[in-house]
Design a protein around this motif. Sequence first.
Motif, PDB file in Angstrom:
ATOM      1  N   GLY A  89       1.091  -1.215  -0.115  1.00  0.00           N
ATOM      2  CA  GLY A  89       0.018   0.269  -0.269  1.00  0.00           C
ATOM      3  C   GLY A  89       0.392   1.366  -0.011  1.00  0.00           C
ATOM      4  O   GLY A  89       0.849   1.729  -1.024  1.00  0.00           O
ATOM      5  N   ALA A  90       1.955   0.947   0.687  1.00  0.00           N
ATOM      6  CA  ALA A  90       2.627   2.617   0.822  1.00  0.00           C
ATOM      7  C   ALA A  90       3.254   2.533  -0.590  1.00  0.00           C
ATOM      8  O   ALA A  90       3.839   3.780  -1.159  1.00  0.00           O
ATOM      9  CB  ALA A  90       3.725   2.678   1.708  1.00  0.00           C
ATOM     10  N   LEU A  91       4.206   1.671  -1.336  1.00  0.00           N
ATOM     11  CA  LEU A  91       4.201   1.168  -2.564  1.00  0.00           C
ATOM     12  C   LEU A  91       3.569   1.860  -3.277  1.00  0.00           C
ATOM     13  O   LEU A  91       3.505   2.928  -4.398  1.00  0.00           O
ATOM     14  CB  LEU A  91       5.039  -0.076  -3.054  1.00  0.00           C
ATOM     15  N   ILE A  92       2.173   1.181  -3.735  1.00  0.00           N
ATOM     16  CA  ILE A  92       1.408   1.568  -4.543  1.00  0.00           C
ATOM     17  C   ILE A  92       1.296   3.782  -4.363  1.00  0.00           C
ATOM     18  O   ILE A  92       0.660   4.554  -4.886  1.00  0.00           O
ATOM     19  CB  ILE A  92      -0.243   1.001  -4.800  1.00  0.00           C
ATOM     20  N   ASN A  93       1.070   3.499  -3.032  1.00  0.00           N
ATOM     21  CA  ASN A  93       0.220   5.040  -2.955  1.00  0.00           C
ATOM     22  C   ASN A  93       1.041   5.754  -1.786  1.00  0.00           C
ATOM     23  O   ASN A  93       1.335   6.445   0.070  1.00  0.00           O
ATOM     24  CB  ASN A  93      -1.229   4.593  -2.212  1.00  0.00           C
ATOM     25  N   PRO A  94       2.649   6.282  -1.495  1.00  0.00           N
ATOM     26  CA  PRO A  94       3.331   6.614  -1.000  1.00  0.00           C
ATOM     27  C   PRO A  94       2.402   8.408  -1.021  1.00  0.00           C
ATOM     28  O   PRO A  94       2.211   8.814  -1.866  1.00  0.00           O
ATOM     29  CB  PRO A  94       4.392   6.894  -2.258  1.00  0.00           C
ATOM     30  N   LEU A  95       3.148   8.991   0.601  1.00  0.00           N
ATOM     31  CA  LEU A  95       3.051  10.087   0.475  1.00  0.00           C
ATOM     32  C   LEU A  95       4.815  10.663  -0.260  1.00  0.00           C
ATOM     33  O   LEU A  95       5.392  10.789   0.765  1.00  0.00           O
ATOM     34  CB  LEU A  95       3.000  10.495   1.816  1.00  0.00           C
ATOM     35  N   PRO A  96       4.412  11.878  -0.388  1.00  0.00           N
ATOM     36  CA  PRO A  96       3.995  12.552  -1.436  1.00  0.00           C
ATOM     37  C   PRO A  96       3.523  11.545  -2.504  1.00  0.00           C
ATOM     38  O   PRO A  96       3.576  10.651  -2.938  1.00  0.00           O
ATOM     39  CB  PRO A  96       4.131  13.999  -1.835  1.00  0.00           C
ATOM     40  N   ALA A  97       1.982  12.152  -2.918  1.00  0.00           N
ATOM     41  CA  ALA A  97       1.696  11.460  -3.572  1.00  0.00           C
ATOM     42  C   ALA A  97       2.271  11.590  -5.012  1.00  0.00           C
ATOM     43  O   ALA A  97       2.485  12.517  -5.560  1.00  0.00           O
ATOM     44  CB  ALA A  97      -0.173  11.825  -4.070  1.00  0.00           C
ATOM     45  N   MET A  98       1.989  10.313  -5.839  1.00  0.00           N
ATOM     46  CA  MET A  98       2.753  10.631  -7.158  1.00  0.00           C
ATOM     47  C   MET A  98       1.485  10.577  -8.363  1.00  0.00           C
ATOM     48  O   MET A  98       1.327  11.009  -9.277  1.00  0.00           O
ATOM     49  CB  MET A  98       3.305   8.593  -7.670  1.00  0.00           C
ATOM     50  N   GLY A  99       0.314  10.261  -8.051  1.00  0.00           N
ATOM     51  CA  GLY A  99      -0.770  10.236  -8.843  1.00  0.00           C
ATOM     52  C   GLY A  99      -0.499   9.492  -9.627  1.00  0.00           C
ATOM     53  O   GLY A  99      -1.881   9.628 -11.120  1.00  0.00           O
ATOM     54  N   VAL A 100      -0.498   8.639  -9.698  1.00  0.00           N
ATOM     55  CA  VAL A 100      -0.504   7.134 -11.249  1.00  0.00           C
ATOM     56  C   VAL A 100      -1.233   5.765 -10.230  1.00  0.00           C
ATOM     57  O   VAL A 100      -1.256   5.133 -10.761  1.00  0.00           O
ATOM     58  CB  VAL A 100       0.877   6.814 -11.075  1.00  0.00           C
ATOM     59  N   ALA A 101      -1.969   6.186  -9.317  1.00  0.00           N
ATOM     60  CA  ALA A 101      -3.006   4.785  -8.863  1.00  0.00           C
ATOM     61  C   ALA A 101      -4.128   5.492  -8.071  1.00  0.00           C
ATOM     62  O   ALA A 101      -4.197   7.082  -7.669  1.00  0.00           O
ATOM     63  CB  ALA A 101      -2.210   3.781  -8.057  1.00  0.00           C
ATOM     64  N   MET A 102      -5.310   4.754  -8.216  1.00  0.00           N
ATOM     65  CA  MET A 102      -6.160   4.966  -7.182  1.00  0.00           C
ATOM     66  C   MET A 102      -5.864   5.202  -5.731  1.00  0.00           C
ATOM     67  O   MET A 102      -4.988   4.307  -4.816  1.00  0.00           O
ATOM     68  CB  MET A 102      -7.192   4.275  -6.968  1.00  0.00           C
ATOM     69  N   GLU A 103      -6.607   6.364  -4.787  1.00  0.00           N
ATOM     70  CA  GLU A 103      -6.354   5.720  -3.523  1.00  0.00           C
ATOM     71  C   GLU A 103      -7.008   4.824  -3.114  1.00  0.00           C
ATOM     72  O   GLU A 103      -7.850   4.252  -2.770  1.00  0.00           O
ATOM     73  CB  GLU A 103      -6.990   7.416  -3.094  1.00  0.00           C
ATOM     74  N   ILE A 104      -5.767   4.578  -1.937  1.00  0.00           N
ATOM     75  CA  ILE A 104      -6.048   2.766  -1.293  1.00  0.00           C
ATOM     76  C   ILE A 104      -6.042   3.091  -0.175  1.00  0.00           C
ATOM     77  O   ILE A 104      -6.129   2.257   0.583  1.00  0.00           O
ATOM     78  CB  ILE A 104      -5.408   1.881  -1.466  1.00  0.00           C
ATOM     79  N   ARG A 105      -5.203   4.460   0.706  1.00  0.00           N
ATOM     80  CA  ARG A 105      -5.085   4.130   2.077  1.00  0.00           C
ATOM     81  C   ARG A 105      -5.643   3.927   2.533  1.00  0.00           C
ATOM     82  O   ARG A 105      -5.726   3.302   3.681  1.00  0.00           O
ATOM     83  CB  ARG A 105      -4.074   5.402   2.323  1.00  0.00           C
ATOM     84  N   PRO A 106      -7.004   4.576   3.089  1.00  0.00           N
ATOM     85  CA  PRO A 106      -8.560   4.550   3.446  1.00  0.00           C
ATOM     86  C   PRO A 106      -9.540   3.426   3.784  1.00  0.00           C
ATOM     87  O   PRO A 106      -9.249   2.304   4.726  1.00  0.00           O
ATOM     88  CB  PRO A 106      -9.192   5.743   3.026  1.00  0.00           C
ATOM     89  N   ALA A 107      -8.370   2.220   2.498  1.00  0.00           N
ATOM     90  CA  ALA A 107      -9.829   1.156   2.587  1.00  0.00           C
ATOM     91  C   ALA A 107      -8.713  -0.103   3.218  1.00  0.00           C
ATOM     92  O   ALA A 107      -9.069  -0.590   3.410  1.00  0.00           O
ATOM     93  CB  ALA A 107      -9.987   0.792   1.347  1.00  0.00           C
ATOM     94  N   LEU A 108      -7.070   0.658   3.303  1.00  0.00           N
ATOM     95  CA  LEU A 108      -6.408  -0.412   3.258  1.00  0.00           C
ATOM     96  C   LEU A 108      -6.025  -0.470   5.097  1.00  0.00           C
ATOM     97  O   LEU A 108      -6.243  -1.404   5.701  1.00  0.00           O
ATOM     98  CB  LEU A 108      -5.068  -0.273   3.127  1.00  0.00           C
ATOM     99  N   LEU A 109      -6.122   1.039   5.409  1.00  0.00           N
ATOM    100  CA  LEU A 109      -5.918   0.786   7.504  1.00  0.00           C
ATOM    101  C   LEU A 109      -7.136   1.045   7.536  1.00  0.00           C
ATOM    102  O   LEU A 109      -7.326   0.317   8.732  1.00  0.00           O
ATOM    103  CB  LEU A 109      -6.056   2.716   7.519  1.00  0.00           C
ATOM    104  N   THR A 110      -8.879   0.486   6.816  1.00  0.00           N
ATOM    105  CA  THR A 110     -10.040   0.146   7.862  1.00  0.00           C
ATOM    106  C   THR A 110     -10.647  -1.230   7.895  1.00  0.00           C
ATOM    107  O   THR A 110     -11.099  -1.722   8.098  1.00  0.00           O
ATOM    108  CB  THR A 110     -10.966   1.256   7.817  1.00  0.00           C
ATOM    109  N   ALA A 111      -9.413  -1.740   6.599  1.00  0.00           N
ATOM    110  CA  ALA A 111      -9.648  -3.460   6.470  1.00  0.00           C
ATOM    111  C   ALA A 111      -9.804  -4.116   7.524  1.00  0.00           C
ATOM    112  O   ALA A 111      -8.772  -4.118   8.744  1.00  0.00           O
ATOM    113  CB  ALA A 111      -8.591  -3.841   5.952  1.00  0.00           C
ATOM    114  N   THR A 112     -10.724  -5.248   7.781  1.00  0.00           N
ATOM    115  CA  THR A 112     -10.805  -5.941   8.682  1.00  0.00           C
ATOM    116  C   THR A 112     -10.441  -7.096   9.017  1.00  0.00           C
ATOM    117  O   THR A 112     -10.059  -8.184   9.365  1.00  0.00           O
ATOM    118  CB  THR A 112     -12.597  -6.509   9.239  1.00  0.00           C
TER     119      THR A 112
END
Length: 113
Positions: A89-112
């Motif tokens: 997830g950090a690779l796909i959506n790093p900070l600062p954002a690269m703008g190359v992928a959909m935002e996945i951090r919220p879904a990743l962090l709230t996954a059960t």
Amino acid sequence: RVEYLDSSEEENAEIESGEDKMAVARAIMKAKELTAPNANMKDNLSLVDSWIELAKENERQSGQIDQLLEQLGQIPPADSPTERALWVGALINPLPAMGVAMEIRPALLTATS
């Protein structure tokens, strides 16, 4: 308030709950797929290696991906599926954002699971 969770405790609790004893085993198998050679990819690259190659073609700054990989360190082992998922997830959506992928951090962090 922030609560830090120990993923190994969470995984053990999931196994012991009896709800789905195979959930962690499935997660480990999926985690292995991320770094295994993939016949569907150019040069049989793994999904992670293919992403890295594509991301390097779209860097906003030269060396951005190499720097990110250095900051992330080695990918966690497949038998640690939670850590591996967070690493990817950090690779796909790093900070600062690269703008190359959909935002996945919220879904990743709230996954059960």
